[in-house]
Design a protein around this motif. Structure first.
Motif, mmCIF file in Angstrom:
data_model
loop_
_atom_site.group_PDB
_atom_site.id
_atom_site.type_symbol
_atom_site.label_atom_id
_atom_site.label_comp_id
_atom_site.label_asym_id
_atom_site.label_seq_id
_atom_site.Cartn_x
_atom_site.Cartn_y
_atom_site.Cartn_z
ATOM 1 N N THR A 271 0.808 -1.221 0.000
ATOM 2 C CA THR A 271 0.000 0.000 0.000
ATOM 3 C C THR A 271 0.844 1.276 0.000
ATOM 4 O OG1 THR A 271 -0.203 -0.180 2.402
ATOM 5 C CG2 THR A 271 -1.995 -1.083 1.078
ATOM 6 N N ASP A 272 1.968 1.265 0.724
ATOM 7 C CA ASP A 272 2.824 2.448 0.758
ATOM 8 C C ASP A 272 4.214 2.032 1.236
ATOM 9 O OD1 ASP A 272 2.752 2.362 3.653
ATOM 10 O OD2 ASP A 272 0.838 3.429 3.565
ATOM 11 N N ALA A 274 5.973 3.207 3.788
ATOM 12 C CA ALA A 274 6.100 3.094 5.246
ATOM 13 C C ALA A 274 5.703 1.712 5.745
ATOM 14 C CB ALA A 274 5.259 4.170 5.930
ATOM 15 N N SER A 275 4.678 1.110 5.124
ATOM 16 C CA SER A 275 4.195 -0.189 5.590
ATOM 17 C C SER A 275 4.628 -1.339 4.693
ATOM 18 C CB SER A 275 2.663 -0.174 5.680
ATOM 19 O OG SER A 275 2.088 0.007 4.394
ATOM 20 N N HIS A 276 5.483 -1.073 3.723
ATOM 21 C CA HIS A 276 5.913 -2.134 2.817
ATOM 22 C C HIS A 276 6.609 -3.240 3.619
ATOM 23 C CE1 HIS A 276 8.080 -4.315 -0.306
ATOM 24 N NE2 HIS A 276 7.282 -3.747 -1.189
ATOM 25 N N THR A 279 10.549 -3.701 5.250
ATOM 26 C CA THR A 279 11.108 -3.285 6.540
ATOM 27 C C THR A 279 10.897 -4.366 7.593
ATOM 28 O OG1 THR A 279 10.754 -0.957 5.999
ATOM 29 C CG2 THR A 279 11.036 -1.509 8.323
ATOM 30 N N ARG A 280 9.716 -4.936 7.620
ATOM 31 C CA ARG A 280 9.457 -6.016 8.576
ATOM 32 C C ARG A 280 10.361 -7.216 8.291
ATOM 33 N NH1 ARG A 280 3.848 -9.430 9.294
ATOM 34 N NH2 ARG A 280 4.294 -10.326 11.345
ATOM 35 N N ALA A 313 10.309 5.076 5.953
ATOM 36 C CA ALA A 313 10.276 3.832 6.736
ATOM 37 C C ALA A 313 11.349 3.808 7.819
ATOM 38 C CB ALA A 313 10.430 2.624 5.812
#
Length: 351
Positions: A271-272, A274-276, A279-280, A313
């Motif tokens: 979706t974006d 920052a939440s891709h 990173t997790r 992020a």
């Protein structure tokens, strides 16, 4: 993303790129000039700025299928040896200017036969273009080709044979690409088994528009060394970060994920920024690499991808160094050559 003002220190960092499509990174002005040379009259815009905007906006559909349709415009003008040579040379020069020191650029030879070229002529024209671009760049860069077979077609064994035939001429490996749904990688098992017998490298587009079954088939049936995108592996990780059997296998085996954040947003796989999931997955210590996918369609570069992760992020320079070393470790290149680039070029620049 074109309004993003790049920080010079990010541009200057050495970068390693494993997932970049030749026909997805053509300069807009070059598309215009090649269309005029070849008499192609199907372009949706008549100036470079308008064409660049059309590619970006058409790719922002949220659908992988519609995203892939934009390639008809670039492939249409890449049907001659001179056109392929030019875009390959410009690709190497553009990547070098962005700080890329090692790149694997993929393309599908079977898509460039409409004007009568043979598969061999396509490969040799692109190879020559990469060598020309390396020499002209003025920066240290090495570009190797990955030859792609289209998932919906039936040329994968031919393309695999080309990989082996040209492996001493900077053809680094094999890939399959195209729409995932309905075209599982197991359709091309003969090609993958041949490549394994020949000790040749291959990656597989999997886990982008289609989920865990695509990743499982790519690894367990076909033997993929890397996953093109692989973003949907997060579907096998719980909210409390417990890994399922497949996610655990991917992490434990250090199977590289060729992740392309901006492209994933365009195709609806994320979706974006920052939440891709990149990173997790980085925080969970998967073998994450950072890539452009299609620089024209996403209006991006390696520097843009890096800066977006820093700005949106919370990534640090250490994170950028980590994914760069990951990518070099995962390159389809002999171990001693990978190690030399890591120790002599990448680590000193990030120190």
């Amino acid at each position: 993303m074109s309004e993003l003002e790049l920080r010079p220190e990010i541009v200057a960092l050495p970068k390693v790129l494993l997932h970049d499509h030749l026909d997805g990174g053509v300069r807009p002005q070059t598309v215009l000039e090649l269309a005029e040379e070849t008499g192609y009259d199907g372009l949706p815009a008549s100036d470079a700025a308008g064409l660049a905007r059309w590619f970006r906006e058409s790719s922002d559909s949220g659908s992988l299928v519609r995203y892939l349709e934009t390639f008809a415009q670039t492939v249409a003008v890449l049907q001659t040896e001179s056109a392929l040579f030019r875009v390959a040379s410009e690709c190497a020069q553009d990547l070098a200017a962005d700080g890329v020191v090692y790149a694997e650029v993929r393309y599908a030879p079977e898509q460039h036969l409409e004007a009568g070229l043979t598969l061999e002529q396509v490969v040799e024209a692109v190879n020559a273009g990469f060598r020309d671009g390396e020499a002209r760049s003025g920066h240290r860069i090495r570009v190797r080709a990955l030859l792609t077979a289209m998932r919906h077609a039936a040329k994968s064994s031919e393309i695999a044979e080309l990989v082996v035939r040209y492996r001493d001429q900077e053809v680094g490996g094999f890939d399959i690409a195209g729409a995932e749904a309905g075209y599982p990688p197991t359709r091309h098992l003969d090609a993958f088994e041949y490549l394994r017998r020949e000790n040749a490298h291959f990656t597989i587009h999997a886990g982008e528009a289609f989920g865990l079954p695509s990743i499982w088939e790519a690894i367990q049936w076909c033997g993929a060394e890397r996953l093109g995108h692989g973003v949907r592996i997060v579907d096998d990780i719980s909210a409390s970060d417990e890994l399922g059997l497949l996610a655990g296998f991917v992490r434990d085996r250090r199977i590289p994920l060729e992740m392309c954040p901006s492209s994933n947003i365009q195709t609806g796989a994320a979706t974006d920024i920052a939440s891709h999931p990149i990173t997790r997955l980085k925080d969970l210590r998967f073998r994450v690499t950072l890539n452009t996918d299609n620089r024209l369609m996403s209006d991006t570069s390696m520097s843009k991808e890096m800066q977006l992760l820093v700005d949106e992020a919370g990534w640090t320079k250490d994170d950028l160094r980590w994914v760069t070393v990951n990518a070099m470790k995962s390159a389809f290149l002999p171990f001693d050559e990978r190690l030399a680039l890591i120790e002599d070029t990448i680590k000193p620049a990030y120190a």
